[in-house]
Scaffold this motif. Structure first.
Motif, PDB file in Angstrom:
ATOM      1  N   HIS A  88       0.798  -1.235   0.000  1.00  0.00           N
ATOM      2  CA  HIS A  88       0.000   0.000   0.000  1.00  0.00           C
ATOM      3  C   HIS A  88       0.832   1.288   0.000  1.00  0.00           C
ATOM      4  CE1 HIS A  88      -3.572  -2.408   0.548  1.00  0.00           C
ATOM      5  NE2 HIS A  88      -3.094  -2.941   1.658  1.00  0.00           N
ATOM      6  N   LYS A  89       2.105   1.196   0.316  1.00  0.00           N
ATOM      7  CA  LYS A  89       3.027   2.356   0.369  1.00  0.00           C
ATOM      8  C   LYS A  89       2.746   3.301   1.538  1.00  0.00           C
ATOM      9  CE  LYS A  89       4.702   0.625  -3.349  1.00  0.00           C
ATOM     10  NZ  LYS A  89       5.721  -0.418  -3.145  1.00  0.00           N
ATOM     11  N   MET A  90       1.519   3.309   2.041  1.00  0.00           N
ATOM     12  CA  MET A  90       1.190   4.136   3.209  1.00  0.00           C
ATOM     13  C   MET A  90       0.224   3.375   4.097  1.00  0.00           C
ATOM     14  SD  MET A  90      -0.592   7.919   3.528  1.00  0.00           S
ATOM     15  CE  MET A  90      -2.260   7.469   3.060  1.00  0.00           C
ATOM     16  N   VAL A  91       0.508   3.347   5.406  1.00  0.00           N
ATOM     17  CA  VAL A  91      -0.386   2.706   6.368  1.00  0.00           C
ATOM     18  C   VAL A  91      -0.489   3.590   7.611  1.00  0.00           C
ATOM     19  CG1 VAL A  91       0.222   0.373   5.576  1.00  0.00           C
ATOM     20  CG2 VAL A  91       1.425   1.356   7.553  1.00  0.00           C
ATOM     21  N   PHE A  92      -1.520   3.312   8.407  1.00  0.00           N
ATOM     22  CA  PHE A  92      -1.630   3.937   9.724  1.00  0.00           C
ATOM     23  C   PHE A  92      -1.490   2.852  10.783  1.00  0.00           C
ATOM     24  CE2 PHE A  92      -3.386   7.277   7.182  1.00  0.00           C
ATOM     25  CZ  PHE A  92      -3.014   8.441   7.857  1.00  0.00           C
ATOM     26  N   VAL A  93      -0.678   3.144  11.784  1.00  0.00           N
ATOM     27  CA  VAL A  93      -0.466   2.248  12.909  1.00  0.00           C
ATOM     28  C   VAL A  93      -1.245   2.845  14.081  1.00  0.00           C
ATOM     29  CG1 VAL A  93       1.310   1.355  14.472  1.00  0.00           C
ATOM     30  CG2 VAL A  93       1.777   1.508  12.031  1.00  0.00           C
ATOM     31  N   LYS A  94      -2.204   2.062  14.636  1.00  0.00           N
ATOM     32  CA  LYS A  94      -3.118   2.594  15.657  1.00  0.00           C
ATOM     33  C   LYS A  94      -3.171   1.665  16.863  1.00  0.00           C
ATOM     34  CE  LYS A  94      -6.676   4.351  12.423  1.00  0.00           C
ATOM     35  NZ  LYS A  94      -8.121   4.290  12.145  1.00  0.00           N
ATOM     36  N   PRO A  95      -3.272   2.206  18.075  1.00  0.00           N
ATOM     37  CA  PRO A  95      -3.515   1.329  19.226  1.00  0.00           C
ATOM     38  C   PRO A  95      -4.857   0.618  19.065  1.00  0.00           C
ATOM     39  CG  PRO A  95      -2.902   3.548  19.943  1.00  0.00           C
ATOM     40  CD  PRO A  95      -3.160   3.618  18.467  1.00  0.00           C
ATOM     41  N   ILE A  96      -4.896  -0.684  19.425  1.00  0.00           N
ATOM     42  CA  ILE A  96      -6.149  -1.447  19.322  1.00  0.00           C
ATOM     43  C   ILE A  96      -7.206  -0.865  20.271  1.00  0.00           C
ATOM     44  CG2 ILE A  96      -7.180  -3.703  19.883  1.00  0.00           C
ATOM     45  CD1 ILE A  96      -4.785  -5.018  18.548  1.00  0.00           C
ATOM     46  N   HIS A  97      -6.764  -0.385  21.437  1.00  0.00           N
ATOM     47  CA  HIS A  97      -7.663   0.270  22.382  1.00  0.00           C
ATOM     48  C   HIS A  97      -7.271   1.745  22.478  1.00  0.00           C
ATOM     49  CE1 HIS A  97      -9.527  -3.397  24.089  1.00  0.00           C
ATOM     50  NE2 HIS A  97      -8.385  -3.950  23.721  1.00  0.00           N
ATOM     51  N   GLY A  98      -8.273   2.620  22.553  1.00  0.00           N
ATOM     52  CA  GLY A  98      -7.975   4.048  22.716  1.00  0.00           C
ATOM     53  C   GLY A  98      -8.580   4.867  21.606  1.00  0.00           C
ATOM     54  N   GLY A  99      -8.709   6.161  21.852  1.00  0.00           N
ATOM     55  CA  GLY A  99      -9.315   7.053  20.872  1.00  0.00           C
ATOM     56  C   GLY A  99      -8.666   8.412  20.904  1.00  0.00           C
ATOM     57  N   GLY A 100      -9.340   9.361  20.256  1.00  0.00           N
ATOM     58  CA  GLY A 100      -8.835  10.736  20.238  1.00  0.00           C
ATOM     59  C   GLY A 100      -7.594  10.932  19.403  1.00  0.00           C
ATOM     60  N   GLY A 101      -7.253   9.922  18.575  1.00  0.00           N
ATOM     61  CA  GLY A 101      -6.042  10.046  17.755  1.00  0.00           C
ATOM     62  C   GLY A 101      -4.767   9.772  18.527  1.00  0.00           C
ATOM     63  N   ASN A 102      -4.871   9.398  19.805  1.00  0.00           N
ATOM     64  CA  ASN A 102      -3.674   9.169  20.617  1.00  0.00           C
ATOM     65  C   ASN A 102      -2.896   7.958  20.118  1.00  0.00           C
ATOM     66  OD1 ASN A 102      -4.129  11.305  22.497  1.00  0.00           O
ATOM     67  ND2 ASN A 102      -5.742  10.071  23.412  1.00  0.00           N
ATOM     68  N   GLY A 103      -1.605   8.164  19.886  1.00  0.00           N
ATOM     69  CA  GLY A 103      -0.737   7.063  19.481  1.00  0.00           C
ATOM     70  C   GLY A 103      -0.796   6.698  18.015  1.00  0.00           C
ATOM     71  N   VAL A 104      -1.604   7.419  17.219  1.00  0.00           N
ATOM     72  CA  VAL A 104      -1.726   7.088  15.789  1.00  0.00           C
ATOM     73  C   VAL A 104      -0.493   7.597  15.029  1.00  0.00           C
ATOM     74  CG1 VAL A 104      -3.066   7.476  13.681  1.00  0.00           C
ATOM     75  CG2 VAL A 104      -4.240   7.112  15.869  1.00  0.00           C
ATOM     76  N   ILE A 105       0.080   6.726  14.211  1.00  0.00           N
ATOM     77  CA  ILE A 105       1.296   7.064  13.462  1.00  0.00           C
ATOM     78  C   ILE A 105       1.097   6.674  11.999  1.00  0.00           C
ATOM     79  CG2 ILE A 105       3.789   6.660  13.255  1.00  0.00           C
ATOM     80  CD1 ILE A 105       3.586   5.602  16.258  1.00  0.00           C
ATOM     81  N   ARG A 106       1.421   7.582  11.089  1.00  0.00           N
ATOM     82  CA  ARG A 106       1.390   7.262   9.655  1.00  0.00           C
ATOM     83  C   ARG A 106       2.786   6.796   9.232  1.00  0.00           C
ATOM     84  NH1 ARG A 106       0.538  11.995   5.418  1.00  0.00           N
ATOM     85  NH2 ARG A 106       2.742  12.277   5.918  1.00  0.00           N
ATOM     86  N   VAL A 107       2.852   5.680   8.499  1.00  0.00           N
ATOM     87  CA  VAL A 107       4.131   5.147   8.027  1.00  0.00           C
ATOM     88  C   VAL A 107       4.081   5.058   6.504  1.00  0.00           C
ATOM     89  CG1 VAL A 107       5.824   3.293   8.276  1.00  0.00           C
ATOM     90  CG2 VAL A 107       4.216   3.742  10.149  1.00  0.00           C
ATOM     91  N   LYS A 108       5.162   5.502   5.833  1.00  0.00           N
ATOM     92  CA  LYS A 108       5.188   5.516   4.365  1.00  0.00           C
ATOM     93  C   LYS A 108       6.455   4.874   3.819  1.00  0.00           C
ATOM     94  CE  LYS A 108       3.433   9.312   2.285  1.00  0.00           C
ATOM     95  NZ  LYS A 108       3.229  10.758   1.952  1.00  0.00           N
ATOM     96  N   LYS A 109       6.322   4.301   2.628  1.00  0.00           N
ATOM     97  CA  LYS A 109       7.466   3.802   1.862  1.00  0.00           C
ATOM     98  C   LYS A 109       7.475   4.530   0.530  1.00  0.00           C
ATOM     99  CE  LYS A 109       9.566  -0.463   0.075  1.00  0.00           C
ATOM    100  NZ  LYS A 109       9.851  -0.157  -1.316  1.00  0.00           N
ATOM    101  N   GLU A 110       8.550   5.226   0.255  1.00  0.00           N
ATOM    102  CA  GLU A 110       8.691   5.957  -1.011  1.00  0.00           C
ATOM    103  C   GLU A 110      10.005   5.537  -1.650  1.00  0.00           C
ATOM    104  OE1 GLU A 110       6.763  10.206  -0.487  1.00  0.00           O
ATOM    105  OE2 GLU A 110       7.776   9.649   1.352  1.00  0.00           O
TER     106      GLU A 110
END
Length: 219
Positions: free
Chosen positions: A43-65
């Motif tokens: 996919h070249k781009m993914v989001f890594v998210k905590p399985i539990h939690g909200g408010g965008g806390n801990g969300v990280i975007r990872v890319k391969k270019e």
């Protein structure tokens, strides 16, 4: 007291059983070194998210270019020349909890800022009712749209018209409502007692609706 289901993974698994709904869910996997590598290749781009939690806390975007890798947390981006270096750094900054990986959707934008939609669906006197449909415009420089992280709320139809002027906003709203109703039937069958749901929808640049997340404790 309404039942709450914290795990994003469990809710995703339930919804994926329905082929129509599954077509609107970004590919999702439990976080691991190999899963992340495989999904970045695909996919070249993914989001890594905590399985539990909200408010965008801990969300990280990872890319391969090309042969380079990067990740973005809040407004800060770090770049690396190898997957191994990126992965080691990512492990040092992510929260110490279980994560999932979600296919990155290139969202429609307004003035270069990504926008998604929060639809609230609440059970009142045994009847499910829509209580809100709003666009959430990311703060400049951020990849997450959460209001608690500086996002701006817009009326749904205004947001649709501004971000995707070539599509019919009213039809897209109706499509979101239809997806919400179908998902709610599936979730209520699996989790009797739920009484409120918050659906986060993203539209890509072609206007396709993606189910980014479903919350049983919508803010």
């Amino acid at each position: 007291m309404d039942r709450t289901i914290g795990s994003k993974w469990i809710k995703t698994e339930v919804l994926q059983k329905n082929p129509f709904i599954a077509n609107h869910i970004p590919e999702t996997a439990i976080f691991s070194e190999q899963h992340l590598k495989t999904m970045l290749e695909k996919h070249k781009m993914v989001f890594v998210k905590p399985i539990h939690g909200g408010g965008g806390n801990g969300v990280i975007r990872v890319k391969k270019e090309g042969e380079k890798y990067s990740y973005t947390k809040m407004a800060h981006t770090s770049s690396f020349s190898s997957y191994g270096a990126m992965y080691r750094s990512l492990m040092s900054i992510k929260l110490k909890r279980k994560y999932l990986i979600q296919q990155g959707i290139v969202l429609a934008r307004i003035d270069g800022r990504p926008i998604d939609y929060r639809v609230k669906f609440v059970k009142k006197e045994n009847q499910w009712t829509f209580t809100a449909m709003l666009g959430r415009l990311a703060r400049p420089g951020l990849v997450i749209t959460n209001v608690c992280k500086g996002g701006t709320l817009l009326k749904c139809r205004v947001a649709l018209r501004r971000s995707l002027p070539h599509i019919h906003a009213k039809t897209k709203q109706q499509e979101m409502r239809g997806l919400t109703r179908t998902c709610t039937v599936l979730l209520e069958e699996e989790f009797p007692g739920i009484g409120q749901l918050g659906f986060d929808y993203g539209l890509d640049r072609s206007g396709k609706i993606w189910i980014l997340e479903v919350n049983t404790r919508p803010q």
